[in-house]
Scaffold this motif. Structure first.
Motif, PDB file in Angstrom:
ATOM      1  N   UNK A 146     -40.565 -31.135  39.796  1.00  0.00           N
ATOM      2  CA  UNK A 146     -40.066 -29.844  39.338  1.00  0.00           C
ATOM      3  C   UNK A 146     -41.036 -29.137  38.390  1.00  0.00           C
ATOM      4  N   UNK A 147     -41.184 -27.834  38.603  1.00  0.00           N
ATOM      5  CA  UNK A 147     -41.912 -26.987  37.660  1.00  0.00           C
ATOM      6  C   UNK A 147     -40.972 -26.560  36.539  1.00  0.00           C
ATOM      7  N   UNK A 148     -39.744 -26.231  36.939  1.00  0.00           N
ATOM      8  CA  UNK A 148     -38.679 -25.890  35.997  1.00  0.00           C
ATOM      9  C   UNK A 148     -37.353 -26.225  36.677  1.00  0.00           C
ATOM     10  N   UNK A 149     -36.262 -25.667  36.202  1.00  0.00           N
ATOM     11  CA  UNK A 149     -34.946 -26.013  36.756  1.00  0.00           C
ATOM     12  C   UNK A 149     -34.769 -25.594  38.213  1.00  0.00           C
TER      13      UNK A 149
ATOM     14  N   UNK B 116     -33.948 -32.674  45.209  1.00  0.00           N
ATOM     15  CA  UNK B 116     -33.121 -33.844  44.906  1.00  0.00           C
ATOM     16  C   UNK B 116     -32.032 -34.042  45.952  1.00  0.00           C
ATOM     17  N   UNK B 117     -31.487 -32.933  46.408  1.00  0.00           N
ATOM     18  CA  UNK B 117     -30.381 -33.001  47.375  1.00  0.00           C
ATOM     19  C   UNK B 117     -30.827 -33.521  48.735  1.00  0.00           C
TER      20      UNK B 117
ATOM     21  N   UNK C  58     -36.597 -41.617  38.437  1.00  0.00           N
ATOM     22  CA  UNK C  58     -37.246 -40.459  37.821  1.00  0.00           C
ATOM     23  C   UNK C  58     -36.242 -39.635  37.014  1.00  0.00           C
ATOM     24  N   UNK C  59     -36.666 -39.071  35.891  1.00  0.00           N
ATOM     25  CA  UNK C  59     -35.760 -38.193  35.127  1.00  0.00           C
ATOM     26  C   UNK C  59     -35.487 -36.918  35.906  1.00  0.00           C
ATOM     27  N   UNK C  60     -34.259 -36.412  35.788  1.00  0.00           N
ATOM     28  CA  UNK C  60     -33.903 -35.162  36.487  1.00  0.00           C
ATOM     29  C   UNK C  60     -34.317 -33.970  35.631  1.00  0.00           C
ATOM     30  N   UNK C  61     -35.339 -33.260  36.090  1.00  0.00           N
ATOM     31  CA  UNK C  61     -35.836 -32.097  35.342  1.00  0.00           C
ATOM     32  C   UNK C  61     -35.626 -30.786  36.083  1.00  0.00           C
ATOM     33  N   UNK C  62     -34.969 -30.858  37.241  1.00  0.00           N
ATOM     34  CA  UNK C  62     -34.720 -29.643  38.007  1.00  0.00           C
ATOM     35  C   UNK C  62     -34.180 -29.958  39.381  1.00  0.00           C
ATOM     36  N   UNK C  63     -34.075 -28.935  40.217  1.00  0.00           N
ATOM     37  CA  UNK C  63     -33.531 -29.102  41.564  1.00  0.00           C
ATOM     38  C   UNK C  63     -34.480 -29.858  42.479  1.00  0.00           C
ATOM     39  N   UNK C  64     -35.773 -29.888  42.106  1.00  0.00           N
ATOM     40  CA  UNK C  64     -36.780 -30.555  42.933  1.00  0.00           C
ATOM     41  C   UNK C  64     -37.177 -31.900  42.316  1.00  0.00           C
ATOM     42  N   UNK C  65     -37.613 -32.814  43.162  1.00  0.00           N
ATOM     43  CA  UNK C  65     -38.072 -34.108  42.659  1.00  0.00           C
ATOM     44  C   UNK C  65     -39.295 -33.892  41.766  1.00  0.00           C
TER      45      UNK C  65
END
Length: 348
Positions: A263-266, A220-221, A254-261
């Motif tokens: 995401x597998x998990x947080x 995301x960053x 997109x919904x934020x579900x983790x550090x990655x666009x």
């Protein structure tokens, strides 16, 4: 039980040490020096194998400072570079498991054959000869060439080793590299029926022009307003490029579900393997015609879209990181389409 007699070979710096566990006398070459007024001593074990001639040879090697244990440890070795690469969290954290596995065989091969060799002594003629030697297995040969180049760039740019110019650069690979077909318009429109992770992966690849693995592992960053950070996996470097409006809006939605666009998990990305598996399943639903298209084809489609929009070769390279030859090849596809439109419209 009495000890075997010590051999009668006397030399000024030779001493014999009894090894009870082995039941043998072991010859050692003794080195002495003075450090801060104190006498220091070090011994080199001479593996003479009960051969007086070999013992004599080892003794004089030690006296001349040429015994293998007296050699200064090599610096900037391939082994040291590979160990650093494998332990670097910045590298390992963004690579898919399948990519890590693909690099293991060629890296293990380098360690086995050249692990303790100084990378700075690597020459283009030697690389070319090794590459030619593997001509019967061209895919393996090209993979070794690619891996060597990757490690050289890593050692030079990330470890700051004084290696100089990359000797792997410019050496021709065997055969033509696999040609990835750009997706046709109908398949891009069909993305609406794909699983969400496939849609997102497609938007990232097409919008950034990156290789699929790099795009799928974007954080995301990496999206910073009008700009985004893209990854050149071959050059092992990051670049800041302009983010197209459609991709920026898509990522923001997109919904934020983790550090990655994706995401597998947080803290972890979904990863290339999982996305590619979902893509193949969706591709099967499109019929036989879709089988020849892969995720990498979206990277090629990005070149064509940029060319059709009027971007110069330099601008396309700045966005996608593709070589001038690759840009020229896919630009020809774009030009042909536009020329065919103009030609066909003359018949109206």
């Amino acid at each position: 039980m009495s000890r075997p007699l010590k051999p009668r070979i006397a030399k000024p710096r030779l001493k014999w040490v009894w090894r009870p566990a082995k039941g043998v006398w072991e010859p050692q070459y003794r080195i002495t020096w003075t450090d801060s007024g104190k006498r220091r001593e070090r011994s080199i074990t001479l593996d003479w194998e009960d051969d007086p001639e070999k013992l004599d040879r080892l003794y004089w090697q030690s006296k001349a400072g040429r015994h293998e244990s007296q050699a200064a440890p090599a610096r900037y070795t391939w082994r040291e570079c590979i160990i650093a690469w494998r332990k670097d969290p910045r590298i390992q954290g963004r690579l898919a498991d399948s990519t890590k596995r693909s690099y293991r065989p060629p890296m293990d091969d380098i360690v086995g054959k050249n692990g303790d060799k100084d990378m700075r002594k690597t020459t283009r003629p030697a690389i070319r000869a090794a590459h030619d030697k593997l001509s019967k297995t061209p895919r393996k040969a090209d993979r070794a060439l690619q891996t060597g180049s990757l490690l050289w760039n890593y050692a030079s740019k990330k470890l700051d080793w004084p290696l100089g110019e990359n000797p792997f650069s410019g050496i021709d690979h065997f055969g033509k590299q696999r040609e990835f077909l750009p997706w046709p318009e109908w398949m891009v429109k069909a993305l609406g029926t794909a699983p969400e992770r496939v849609q997102t992966a497609a938007q990232l690849i097409l919008g950034t022009g990156q290789r699929p693995n790099a795009a799928i592992n974007m954080r995301r960053e990496h999206f910073r307003g009008e700009w985004m950070i893209v990854r050149d996996e071959k050059g092992d470097d990051d670049f800041e490029v302009f983010c197209p409006d459609r991709l920026r809006k898509y990522v923001d939605s997109l919904p934020r579900t983790g550090a990655y666009v994706l995401a597998k998990n947080l803290t972890e990305p979904a990863g290339y393997d999982a996305v590619e598996k979902a893509f193949r399943k969706w591709r099967e639903s499109l019929g036989e015609e879709a089988k020849k298209f892969v995720l990498h084809g979206l990277r090629k489609l990005a070149i064509i879209e940029l060319a059709e929009a009027g971007a110069t070769d330099a601008q396309i390279q700045a966005v996608t990181g593709q070589s001038a030859e690759m840009v020229a090849y896919y630009r020809a596809n774009a030009n042909r389409k536009e020329l065919s439109r103009a030609g066909q419209e003359l018949r109206k």
